[in-house]
Design a protein around this motif. Structure first.
Motif, PDB file in Angstrom:
ATOM      1  N   SER A   1     -96.736  95.719  22.220  1.00 17.54           N
ATOM      2  CA  SER A   1     -95.752  94.690  22.565  1.00 17.54           C
ATOM      3  C   SER A   1     -95.813  93.517  21.591  1.00 17.54           C
ATOM      4  N   THR A   2     -94.650  93.135  21.077  1.00 18.90           N
ATOM      5  CA  THR A   2     -94.567  91.979  20.166  1.00 18.90           C
ATOM      6  C   THR A   2     -93.874  90.791  20.820  1.00 18.90           C
ATOM      7  N   VAL A   3     -93.438  90.961  22.060  1.00 23.33           N
ATOM      8  CA  VAL A   3     -92.741  89.888  22.777  1.00 23.33           C
ATOM      9  C   VAL A   3     -93.774  88.973  23.412  1.00 23.33           C
TER      10      VAL A   3
ATOM     11  N   CYS B   1     -94.986  85.154  25.314  1.00 21.72           N
ATOM     12  CA  CYS B   1     -94.518  84.438  26.500  1.00 21.72           C
ATOM     13  C   CYS B   1     -93.452  83.394  26.171  1.00 21.72           C
ATOM     14  N   ASN B   2     -93.451  82.884  24.949  1.00 16.40           N
ATOM     15  CA  ASN B   2     -92.353  81.989  24.547  1.00 16.40           C
ATOM     16  C   ASN B   2     -91.016  82.703  24.715  1.00 16.40           C
ATOM     17  N   ALA B   3     -90.963  83.966  24.281  1.00 17.77           N
ATOM     18  CA  ALA B   3     -89.724  84.737  24.372  1.00 17.77           C
ATOM     19  C   ALA B   3     -89.407  85.123  25.816  1.00 17.77           C
ATOM     20  N   VAL B   4     -90.450  85.479  26.584  1.00 19.36           N
ATOM     21  CA  VAL B   4     -90.235  85.858  27.981  1.00 19.36           C
ATOM     22  C   VAL B   4     -89.606  84.715  28.765  1.00 19.36           C
ATOM     23  N   CYS B   5     -90.160  83.523  28.614  1.00 18.18           N
ATOM     24  CA  CYS B   5     -89.624  82.360  29.338  1.00 18.18           C
ATOM     25  C   CYS B   5     -88.243  81.968  28.815  1.00 18.18           C
ATOM     26  N   LYS B   6     -88.072  82.040  27.498  1.00 18.83           N
ATOM     27  CA  LYS B   6     -86.783  81.671  26.897  1.00 18.83           C
ATOM     28  C   LYS B   6     -85.656  82.560  27.402  1.00 18.83           C
ATOM     29  N   ASP B   7     -85.954  83.859  27.595  1.00 19.32           N
ATOM     30  CA  ASP B   7     -84.935  84.785  28.109  1.00 19.32           C
ATOM     31  C   ASP B   7     -84.468  84.394  29.503  1.00 19.32           C
ATOM     32  N   LEU B   8     -85.304  83.635  30.223  1.00 20.70           N
ATOM     33  CA  LEU B   8     -84.949  83.166  31.569  1.00 20.70           C
ATOM     34  C   LEU B   8     -84.468  81.723  31.556  1.00 20.70           C
ATOM     35  N   THR B   9     -84.163  81.227  30.344  1.00 16.56           N
ATOM     36  CA  THR B   9     -83.776  79.822  30.120  1.00 16.56           C
ATOM     37  C   THR B   9     -84.839  78.850  30.645  1.00 16.56           C
ATOM     38  N   LYS B  10     -86.105  79.242  30.502  1.00 17.17           N
ATOM     39  CA  LYS B  10     -87.241  78.401  30.882  1.00 17.17           C
ATOM     40  C   LYS B  10     -88.073  78.104  29.647  1.00 17.17           C
TER      41      LYS B  10
ATOM     42  N   GLY C   1    -115.826  89.432  41.707  1.00 19.84           N
ATOM     43  CA  GLY C   1    -114.673  90.012  42.379  1.00 19.84           C
ATOM     44  C   GLY C   1    -113.431  89.887  41.509  1.00 19.84           C
ATOM     45  N   LEU C   2    -112.657  88.831  41.729  1.00 19.41           N
ATOM     46  CA  LEU C   2    -111.439  88.600  40.955  1.00 19.41           C
ATOM     47  C   LEU C   2    -111.772  87.991  39.594  1.00 19.41           C
ATOM     48  N   HIS C   3    -110.826  88.112  38.628  1.00 17.79           N
ATOM     49  CA  HIS C   3    -111.113  87.770  37.239  1.00 17.79           C
ATOM     50  C   HIS C   3    -109.802  87.430  36.536  1.00 17.79           C
ATOM     51  N   THR C   4    -109.755  86.291  35.861  1.00 22.20           N
ATOM     52  CA  THR C   4    -108.573  85.900  35.083  1.00 22.20           C
ATOM     53  C   THR C   4    -108.985  85.430  33.692  1.00 22.20           C
ATOM     54  N   TYR C   5    -108.017  85.411  32.774  1.00 23.19           N
ATOM     55  CA  TYR C   5    -108.228  84.836  31.443  1.00 23.19           C
ATOM     56  C   TYR C   5    -107.082  83.882  31.159  1.00 23.19           C
ATOM     57  N   ARG C   6    -107.417  82.665  30.737  1.00 26.47           N
ATOM     58  CA  ARG C   6    -106.418  81.642  30.431  1.00 26.47           C
ATOM     59  C   ARG C   6    -106.328  81.496  28.916  1.00 26.47           C
ATOM     60  N   TYR C   7    -105.118  81.599  28.352  1.00 26.96           N
ATOM     61  CA  TYR C   7    -104.938  81.619  26.896  1.00 26.96           C
ATOM     62  C   TYR C   7    -104.746  80.244  26.273  1.00 26.96           C
ATOM     63  N   ASN C   8    -104.202  79.274  27.032  1.00 27.57           N
ATOM     64  CA  ASN C   8    -103.810  77.978  26.466  1.00 27.57           C
ATOM     65  C   ASN C   8    -102.892  78.163  25.265  1.00 27.57           C
ATOM     66  N   SER C   9    -102.037  79.150  25.367  1.00 22.11           N
ATOM     67  CA  SER C   9    -101.090  79.470  24.300  1.00 22.11           C
ATOM     68  C   SER C   9     -99.974  80.303  24.897  1.00 22.11           C
ATOM     69  N   CYS C  10     -98.813  80.256  24.251  1.00 24.58           N
ATOM     70  CA  CYS C  10     -97.687  81.101  24.664  1.00 24.58           C
ATOM     71  C   CYS C  10     -97.320  82.094  23.567  1.00 24.58           C
ATOM     72  N   ALA C  11     -98.148  82.175  22.521  1.00 22.82           N
ATOM     73  CA  ALA C  11     -97.817  82.974  21.346  1.00 22.82           C
ATOM     74  C   ALA C  11     -98.558  84.305  21.281  1.00 22.82           C
ATOM     75  N   SER C  12     -99.407  84.600  22.256  1.00 19.45           N
ATOM     76  CA  SER C  12    -100.176  85.852  22.212  1.00 19.45           C
ATOM     77  C   SER C  12     -99.286  87.043  22.554  1.00 19.45           C
ATOM     78  N   SER C  13     -99.447  88.108  21.764  1.00 26.31           N
ATOM     79  CA  SER C  13     -98.696  89.339  22.029  1.00 26.31           C
ATOM     80  C   SER C  13     -99.683  90.459  22.317  1.00 26.31           C
ATOM     81  N   GLY C  14     -99.246  91.707  22.187  1.00 29.80           N
ATOM     82  CA  GLY C  14    -100.130  92.819  22.521  1.00 29.80           C
ATOM     83  C   GLY C  14    -100.542  92.744  23.978  1.00 29.80           C
ATOM     84  N   CYS C  15    -101.785  93.177  24.251  1.00 31.06           N
ATOM     85  CA  CYS C  15    -102.318  93.060  25.621  1.00 31.06           C
ATOM     86  C   CYS C  15    -103.642  92.303  25.553  1.00 31.06           C
TER      87      CYS C  15
END
Length: 215
Positions: free
Chosen positions: A156-158, A160-169, A192-206
């Motif tokens: 994936s090359t899309v 989060c900047n593009a994902v939000c922009k497509d929703l006019t966000k 148990g539960l686990h998250t990762y925070r990027y502090n960026s909207c430019a990450s692609s791939g997985c």
């Protein structure tokens, strides 16, 4: 003589009937009861047997469709142990609930079908709740907040900047919410539960699987 023959016939019929119920038919009854409990709307419900083998490609969606019904869940009812009337504290019956109609192979052996379509529960819904809470907490200032799912794949090359922009966000952060273990209430000191925070909207791939978007 006729009386003896009648008694023998009744006895054989009873043994045959009881044997049938105990050897297989209880699976039908467990599946029918479970399928009935899985939806709350009024509808006709059918627990339909599905062939369960290592090379069976037919899904429960197809099984239900073939009889003019809609699938809303799938089960595997195992051949568990039928305990004696006085036995306690032993493993007896055993089922597996899929929350999906797309399983193949072995796999479900019962399909929950109904006359009307019903939503299949999303086993990963907790990810949406975590992402929505995290994005809301991360947002600087006040605004509407949307945790938007992003397809996470190595190709994936899309971003989060593009994902939000497509929703006019506008994107203000991104997250990966993992499929962690939901621990029993009594468990402590375990991951148990686990998250990762990027502090960026430019990450692609997985990559992020949620984008934090604002209005």
């Amino acid at each position: 003589m006729m009386l003896k023959l009648f008694v023998i016939a009744v006895f054989v019929h009873t043994i045959s009937f009881v044997g049938f119920v105990q050897s297989f038919d209880y699976k039908d009854e467990i599946a029918q009861g479970t399928c009935t409990s899985l939806i709350t709307e009024p509808d006709h419900i059918y627990a339909v047997r599905r062939t369960c083998s290592s090379n069976t490609p037919t899904t429960c969606d197809a099984v239900c469709s073939n009889i003019g019904k809609k699938c809303f869940n799938a089960l595997h009812v195992y051949s568990g142990i039928i305990l004696g009337g006085a036995e306690t504290g032993k493993q007896g019956l055993h089922t597996y609930k899929y929350n999906s109609c797309s399983g193949t192979n072995c796999g479900p052996n019962f399909c929950c079908c109904s006359d009307k379509p019903h939503a299949v529960p999303n086993p990963n819904a907790f990810k949406d709740y975590i992402a929505q809470s995290a994005c809301t907490a991360i947002l600087p200032g006040s605004n509407h907040v949307y945790a938007v799912r992003r397809q996470c794949s190595s190709s994936s090359t899309v971003d989060c900047n593009a994902v939000c922009k497509d929703l006019t966000k506008t994107c203000f952060n991104s997250l990966h919410v993992y499929g962690g273990v939901q621990l029993p209430a009594s468990d402590t000191g375990k991951v148990g539960l686990h998250t990762y925070r990027y502090n960026s909207c430019a990450s692609s791939g997985c990559g992020p699987n949620f984008c934090c978007c604002s209005g």
